[in-house]
Write a protein that holds these residues in place. Structure first.
Motif, PDB file in Angstrom:
ATOM      1  N   VAL A  76      44.375  41.112  80.540  1.00 14.54           N
ATOM      2  CA  VAL A  76      45.446  41.157  79.532  1.00 14.54           C
ATOM      3  C   VAL A  76      45.156  40.048  78.518  1.00 14.54           C
ATOM      4  N   PHE A  77      44.908  40.439  77.275  1.00 15.32           N
ATOM      5  CA  PHE A  77      44.522  39.478  76.236  1.00 15.32           C
ATOM      6  C   PHE A  77      45.760  38.778  75.689  1.00 15.32           C
ATOM      7  N   LEU A  78      45.669  37.457  75.575  1.00 18.02           N
ATOM      8  CA  LEU A  78      46.819  36.682  75.112  1.00 18.02           C
ATOM      9  C   LEU A  78      46.380  35.760  73.973  1.00 18.02           C
ATOM     10  N   PRO A  79      46.514  36.222  72.728  1.00 18.56           N
ATOM     11  CA  PRO A  79      46.035  35.430  71.603  1.00 18.56           C
ATOM     12  C   PRO A  79      47.021  34.331  71.220  1.00 18.56           C
ATOM     13  N   LEU A  80      46.493  33.174  70.824  1.00 20.58           N
ATOM     14  CA  LEU A  80      47.347  32.052  70.419  1.00 20.58           C
ATOM     15  C   LEU A  80      46.929  31.554  69.042  1.00 20.58           C
ATOM     16  N   ASN A  81      47.911  31.332  68.187  1.00 21.74           N
ATOM     17  CA  ASN A  81      47.663  30.806  66.843  1.00 21.74           C
ATOM     18  C   ASN A  81      46.857  29.509  66.943  1.00 21.74           C
ATOM     19  N   THR A  82      45.813  29.410  66.133  1.00 23.61           N
ATOM     20  CA  THR A  82      44.964  28.215  66.166  1.00 23.61           C
ATOM     21  C   THR A  82      45.740  26.974  65.727  1.00 23.61           C
ATOM     22  N   ALA A  83      46.848  27.183  65.035  1.00 19.81           N
ATOM     23  CA  ALA A  83      47.622  26.034  64.555  1.00 19.81           C
ATOM     24  C   ALA A  83      48.537  25.445  65.631  1.00 19.81           C
ATOM     25  N   TYR A  84      48.703  26.147  66.757  1.00 19.80           N
ATOM     26  CA  TYR A  84      49.603  25.610  67.780  1.00 19.80           C
ATOM     27  C   TYR A  84      49.117  24.259  68.282  1.00 19.80           C
ATOM     28  N   THR A  85      50.062  23.350  68.476  1.00 21.99           N
ATOM     29  CA  THR A  85      49.734  22.035  69.025  1.00 21.99           C
ATOM     30  C   THR A  85      49.558  22.164  70.546  1.00 21.99           C
ATOM     31  N   GLN A  86      49.049  21.108  71.143  1.00 27.10           N
ATOM     32  CA  GLN A  86      48.858  21.109  72.594  1.00 27.10           C
ATOM     33  C   GLN A  86      50.192  21.362  73.306  1.00 27.10           C
ATOM     34  N   ALA A  87      51.260  20.753  72.783  1.00 28.63           N
ATOM     35  CA  ALA A  87      52.578  20.923  73.425  1.00 28.63           C
ATOM     36  C   ALA A  87      52.981  22.397  73.408  1.00 28.63           C
ATOM     37  N   GLU A  88      52.690  23.074  72.316  1.00 29.46           N
ATOM     38  CA  GLU A  88      53.036  24.488  72.212  1.00 29.46           C
ATOM     39  C   GLU A  88      52.169  25.321  73.166  1.00 29.46           C
ATOM     40  N   VAL A  89      50.881  25.018  73.213  1.00 31.87           N
ATOM     41  CA  VAL A  89      49.970  25.767  74.094  1.00 31.87           C
ATOM     42  C   VAL A  89      50.365  25.560  75.558  1.00 31.87           C
ATOM     43  N   ASP A  90      50.763  24.348  75.896  1.00 32.73           N
ATOM     44  CA  ASP A  90      51.158  24.057  77.282  1.00 32.73           C
ATOM     45  C   ASP A  90      52.265  25.009  77.734  1.00 32.73           C
ATOM     46  N   TYR A  91      53.202  25.286  76.842  1.00 32.95           N
ATOM     47  CA  TYR A  91      54.301  26.192  77.190  1.00 32.95           C
ATOM     48  C   TYR A  91      53.777  27.590  77.500  1.00 32.95           C
ATOM     49  N   PHE A  92      52.904  28.102  76.627  1.00 37.67           N
ATOM     50  CA  PHE A  92      52.408  29.472  76.819  1.00 37.67           C
ATOM     51  C   PHE A  92      51.612  29.590  78.120  1.00 37.67           C
ATOM     52  N   VAL A  93      50.828  28.570  78.391  1.00 43.21           N
ATOM     53  CA  VAL A  93      49.997  28.590  79.595  1.00 43.21           C
ATOM     54  C   VAL A  93      50.889  28.538  80.846  1.00 43.21           C
ATOM     55  N   ALA A  94      51.904  27.699  80.803  1.00 48.17           N
ATOM     56  CA  ALA A  94      52.806  27.605  81.960  1.00 48.17           C
ATOM     57  C   ALA A  94      53.541  28.931  82.160  1.00 48.17           C
ATOM     58  N   ASP A  95      53.903  29.569  81.070  1.00 47.83           N
ATOM     59  CA  ASP A  95      54.693  30.796  81.155  1.00 47.83           C
ATOM     60  C   ASP A  95      53.846  31.994  81.583  1.00 47.83           C
ATOM     61  N   ALA A  96      52.649  32.106  81.033  1.00 48.11           N
ATOM     62  CA  ALA A  96      51.843  33.313  81.265  1.00 48.11           C
ATOM     63  C   ALA A  96      50.898  33.173  82.451  1.00 48.11           C
ATOM     64  N   GLU A  97      50.666  31.942  82.898  1.00 42.70           N
ATOM     65  CA  GLU A  97      49.739  31.684  84.005  1.00 42.70           C
ATOM     66  C   GLU A  97      48.426  32.457  83.866  1.00 42.70           C
ATOM     67  N   PRO A  98      47.699  32.191  82.798  1.00 39.95           N
ATOM     68  CA  PRO A  98      46.429  32.901  82.614  1.00 39.95           C
ATOM     69  C   PRO A  98      45.380  32.443  83.624  1.00 39.95           C
ATOM     70  N   ALA A  99      44.481  33.366  83.975  1.00 44.18           N
ATOM     71  CA  ALA A  99      43.370  33.008  84.859  1.00 44.18           C
ATOM     72  C   ALA A  99      42.381  32.133  84.099  1.00 44.18           C
ATOM     73  N   LEU A 100      42.397  32.264  82.787  1.00 43.00           N
ATOM     74  CA  LEU A 100      41.430  31.550  81.952  1.00 43.00           C
ATOM     75  C   LEU A 100      42.085  31.203  80.628  1.00 43.00           C
ATOM     76  N   LEU A 101      41.892  29.938  80.179  1.00 40.48           N
ATOM     77  CA  LEU A 101      42.311  29.557  78.829  1.00 40.48           C
ATOM     78  C   LEU A 101      41.027  29.320  78.044  1.00 40.48           C
ATOM     79  N   VAL A 102      40.820  30.122  77.015  1.00 39.73           N
ATOM     80  CA  VAL A 102      39.575  30.008  76.251  1.00 39.73           C
ATOM     81  C   VAL A 102      39.837  29.242  74.962  1.00 39.73           C
ATOM     82  N   ARG A 103      39.140  28.099  74.819  1.00 43.94           N
ATOM     83  CA  ARG A 103      39.153  27.322  73.578  1.00 43.94           C
ATOM     84  C   ARG A 103      37.778  27.510  72.947  1.00 43.94           C
ATOM     85  N   ASP A 104      37.561  26.898  71.784  1.00 40.12           N
ATOM     86  CA  ASP A 104      36.280  27.111  71.105  1.00 40.12           C
ATOM     87  C   ASP A 104      35.071  26.765  71.980  1.00 40.12           C
TER      88      ASP A 104
END
Ligand code: MCA
Ligand code: AMP
Length: 477
Positions: A76-104
């Motif tokens: 299940v692909f979960l795209p995140l705006n590149t402008a999101y701050t770490q605090a914002e990304v932390d929320y999405f990761v905690a909520d969606a529990e991805p198997a993988l978080l892909v950064r650049d």
């Protein structure tokens, strides 16, 4: 029934798919091989069918292939705006529990790992109602909600739009939208794939550059800011646009004035359509027939759209303004792990309550009149005032704040903060913006901050945002 197989069912291996910024071209055969290798790399990383893959990376062809590889692998692909701050990304990761978080950096590694792997991959079998993506969309209250989009949602919308907008293998789409949102990721990409067409892939929108591509492209999809910025280019003429058969606008209201000016300059009418993260596209102006400025056209052939009383849900007659509600194969499966929020946004007969106010005129054209939801759309990006107010209210010296969207010549609406401060406060615009730096993505931060002694309130004690919008209407103009 995997979306990937549906989209690539008629792919011609030697046909062009994507022109990179260096002008080298990936064919459909390249697309098949690159997504196969990446899908193997994901599996080798332990990604299983149904796992989420969260992705926050700069726009690139590899980013696009990662989306397709994830779908191919049944993830299940979960795209995140590149402008999101770490605090914002932390929320999405905690909520969606991805198997993988892909950064650049991770994407670079995955591409490296993929190199040695097989260019063939047996696409994971998926049911129509299985999830292909989760796209987060801000909530009016509380935190962002993950809109769950199924294989059938995305496949049906792609097929409908390809046909309606007459995309064929001869089309060349200028792709200058970000691919962390539905518009650039699904509408643009999936239509190109379904048609076996190709695209000129740009890392971001640059008006002069995009104008320069018109003579070797046929279509453009953009937000209204694309069109106002293109209108500011002296080179935008009928001759310059002669090769382009279709200009599509959406994600935010296109001013009727922009529509008219565009038609005068290029002798083509922009086709405006209306969609949402939760639904993909719902309406479109016609391909043949009048593209009426200030309207978003007709409901798509497979979408039922009605106007209802926001409070009672009673269906309203033609011409009356009410809540826009939609039902169709495009409408999402619900919010990730939020059954109550999901239930609250659907009527018992399955219509989704969009939060947009509108009407249907005598000719059947849908007009969006306003928003029931307290939402600002800046340059096609959604900003929820509550989220910004909460961060501002936490700043020392702020008594309270009201965030409103004000007319802006470039962005359509600009996020603007009105802040009540205590007596003798030394708070400045710069201090406020500084405090928000790591808290909010840049596009959510106010373009201007004004200070007042008190916020205007009605008899119920509610802040009168309409009065603020009126008082500061010309602030950005
Ligand atoms: C960038 N900035 C913005 C925005 N974009 N501020 C407010 N609103 C924005 N949209 C910030 C930058 O961080 C920068 O901050 C400053 O503004 C100037 O940046 P600039 O170079 O002018 O911006 P840009 O890179 O040219 O971007 C403007 C843009 C872009 C081209 C309009 O935002 C864009 O591509 N928007 C499209 C978004 C989109 O795809 N929406 C579809 C959502 P600093 O001060 O640090 O320099 S999907 C949807 O809504 C539904 C499904 C639908 O119907 O489509
Ligand atoms: P998002 O949640 O980012 O998908 O944004 C969806 C919202 O964008 C819709 O609910 C509308 O309020 C707005 N929107 C999209 N297209 C249009 C349009 N053509 N005209 C006016 N508003 C639009």
């Amino acid at each position: 029934m995997n979306l990937f197989d549906i989209l690539t069912a008629n792919a011609v291996p030697h046909a062009p798919f994507l022109e990179r910024p260096d002008r080298s071209v990936d064919t459909y055969a390249d697309l098949m091989a690159r997504t196969a290798r990446l899908a193997h790399a994901l599996v080798a990383r332990g990604v299983k069918v149904g796992d989420r893959i969260a992705v926050q990376v700069e726009k690139s062809p590899e980013n696009l292939y990662l989306y397709l590889a994830a779908v191919r692998a049944g993830a299940v692909f979960l795209p995140l705006n590149t402008a999101y701050t770490q605090a914002e990304v932390d929320y999405f990761v905690a909520d969606a529990e991805p198997a993988l978080l892909v950064r650049d950096d991770t994407l670079g590694e995955l591409v490296e790992e993929a190199r040695g792997l097989s260019p063939e991959f047996a696409t994971a079998a998926r049911e129509p109602d299985d999830l292909a993506a989760i796209c987060y969309t801000s909530g009016t209250t509380g935190r962002s909600k993950g809109a769950m989009l199924t294989h059938a949602n995305l496949a049906s919308n792609a097929a409908t739009l390809t046909k309606l907008w007459r995309f064929t293998a001869d089309d060349v789409l200028i792709h200058a939208l970000p691919i962390y949102h539905v518009h650039g990721l699904f509408v643009a990409t999936n239509v190109v794939l379904s048609a076996g067409a190709s695209m000129i892939f740009r890392p971001k929108f640059d008006a002069a550059e995009v104008l320069g591509l018109f003579d070797r492209a046929t279509a453009l999809m953009g937000v209204p800011t694309f069109y106002t910025r293109l209108l500011a280019q002296a080179g935008l003429t009928k001759e310059a646009a002669a090769n382009m058969r279709l200009f599509i606008s959406g994600s935010a209201p296109l001013l009727a004035e922009t529509h008219r000016e565009w038609e005068e300059r290029t002798a083509t009418a922009i086709l405006e359509r209306y969609g949402m993260t939760e639904t993909g596209m719902n309406t479109s102006n016609p391909y043949d027939g009048d593209r009426v400025a200030g309207t978003v056209g007709f409901p798509l052939p497979d979408v039922a759209l009605r106007i209802a009383d926001p409070d009672t849900g009673a269906i309203l007659p033609t011409g009356e303004i009410g809540m826009i509600e939609v039902r169709g194969p495009n409408v999402f499966a619900g919010y990730w792990r939020m059954p109550e929020k999901t239930a609250a946004e659907f009527r018992p007969d399955g219509f989704f309550i969009t939060g947009d106010l509108g009407k249907i005129d005598e000719r059947g054209y849908v007009h969006i009149i306003g928003r029931g939801k307290d939402l600002i759309i800046s340059g096609g990006l959604n900003v929820y005032p509550r989220e910004v107010e909460a961060e501002i209210d936490a700043i020392d010296g702020v008594v309270e704040s009201a965030v409103v969207g004000l007319p802006h010549p470039d962005l359509g609406e600009a996020v603007t903060a009105v802040i009540a401060v205590g007596p003798g406060s030394s708070l400045t615009e710069a201090k406020v913006l500084d405090a928000l730096t790591d808290r909010l993505a840049r596009y959510k931060q106010p373009k201007r901050v004004v200070f007042v002694e008190d916020l205007p309130r009605n008899a119920m004690g509610k802040v009168q945002k309409a009065a603020l919008r009126e008082r500061y209407a010309k602030l950005h103009l």
